[in-house]
Design an enzyme around this catalytic site. Structure first.
Site, PDB file in Angstrom:
ATOM      1  N   THR A  99     -11.708 -11.305 -25.618  1.00  0.00           N
ATOM      2  CA  THR A  99     -10.996 -11.764 -26.808  1.00  0.00           C
ATOM      3  C   THR A  99     -11.554 -13.128 -27.195  1.00  0.00           C
ATOM      4  OG1 THR A  99      -9.005 -10.558 -26.177  1.00  0.00           O
ATOM      5  CG2 THR A  99      -8.751 -12.293 -27.818  1.00  0.00           C
ATOM      6  N   LYS A 174      -6.855  -7.323 -32.608  1.00  0.00           N
ATOM      7  CA  LYS A 174      -6.335  -7.773 -31.308  1.00  0.00           C
ATOM      8  C   LYS A 174      -5.530  -9.058 -31.464  1.00  0.00           C
ATOM      9  CE  LYS A 174      -5.905  -8.368 -26.802  1.00  0.00           C
ATOM     10  NZ  LYS A 174      -6.995  -8.634 -25.877  1.00  0.00           N
ATOM     11  N   LYS A 250      23.283  -8.827 -39.724  1.00  0.00           N
ATOM     12  CA  LYS A 250      24.611  -9.044 -39.144  1.00  0.00           C
ATOM     13  C   LYS A 250      24.496  -9.610 -37.730  1.00  0.00           C
ATOM     14  CE  LYS A 250      26.790  -5.411 -37.585  1.00  0.00           C
ATOM     15  NZ  LYS A 250      26.858  -5.640 -36.106  1.00  0.00           N
TER      16      LYS A 250
END
Length: 296
Positions: A99, A174, A250
């Protein structure tokens, strides 16, 4: 099955926590796999399993048609590619699994295209355990023809091989995927802070979250859209996501109220409350068009 001579020869450089189990799944590949790591002890188990051991990066380049790289960072990727190129023949595919910056693979691909060498990025997701089982996901940035060429080899260690686009696109996908992971981790930390202030058992909360994530799929369960534009009223997810918006707003409002009561700042919950509707494709600016029958 094709004979070994017809199968591409594989190469693997970088046998760390991810690279070693990925490369291990290639030792029975019909065309063979040649491995290299600076640490001899990292290569020994794979050599014993049947992989060919190279004495250098360049030797891998000379003996492989599809070469995987799993090293630490951009600088190491560039260094390995520089050592591979002089020995690699035209048509060689160099796949970067690390990466790194999304521009690195794109720059290298453009630089080496005149030499007929294909640089692609194919980062992986799933961790070392998934690598051991061949269950990784990999996001491939490559020309379509190159993607089709490498897919059978990548299927040895990945159960999901996705064509993300051109070189660089795999890394961009990625980064988006990891952004979700670590944002969710930060949100989990915020939820634990709130639970602790409310006097709850964090271990018990963790068990509930893991149990229900396994049932609902976590954040990926709502990632079914092909656009971030508002949903048209006749979209098949419109009713479900409008309902989810109501529940989410909510519950987030109630959690923020609890945070206020316990003196806990919840910035991620505030952002989630502000952004949930648009993220689901049912923003409040479109309420007149997105109202369910009988909704008040």
């Amino acid at each position: 099955m094709s004979s070994p001579e017809q199968q591409p020869r594989l190469g693997y450089i970088g046998l760390g926590n991810m690279g070693a189990p990925m490369a291990k799944r290639l030792v029975d590949w019909p065309g063979g796999v040649t491995i290299f790591d600076l640490r001899t002890e990292a290569m020994t188990p794979l050599a014993e399993a049947g992989a060919s051991v190279a004495g250098s990066v360049a030797e891998v380049g000379a003996n492989a048609d599809i070469i995987s790289i799993t090293v630490l960072d951009d600088a190491q990727v560039r260094q390995v590619v520089a050592e591979l190129v002089p020995a690699a023949k035209p048509g060689t595919v160099i796949a970067i699994h690390s990466t790194i910056a999304d521009t690195t693979a794109a720059e290298l691909a453009e630089e080496l295209k005149p030499q007929g060498i294909h640089v692609i990025d194919a980062p992986v997701s799933g961790g070392a355990g998934a690598a051991e089982k061949g269950q990784l996901a990999t996001m491939v940035g490559a020309d379509r023809a190159v993607y089709e060429q490498i897919k059978p080899a990548f299927k040895q260690w990945a159960s999901l091989v996705i064509h993300a686009g051109e070189p660089g696109a795999g890394t961009r996908m990625k980064l988006a995927r990891n952004m979700l992971t670590f944002t969710a981790y930060a949100a989990a930390g915020e939820a634990m802070k709130l639970a602790e202030a409310a006097g709850l058992d964090l271990q018990a909360l963790g068990r509930v979250v893991r149990h229900t994530d396994a049932l609902t799929g976590g954040p990926g369960a709502i990632m079914l859209l092909d656009s971030t534009a508002p949903l048209p009223a006749d979209h098949f997810l419109y009713n479900a996501f409008t309902h989810t918006r109501g529940l989410g707003e909510k519950d987030l409002s109630l959690a923020l109220g609890l945070g206020q009561a316990t003196g806990v700042d919840l910035p991620l919950a505030q952002v989630a409350l502000a952004e949930l509707a648009a993220g689901l494709g049912v923003p409040h600016t479109e309420d007149s068009a997105f109202q369910e029958p009988g909704e008040i």
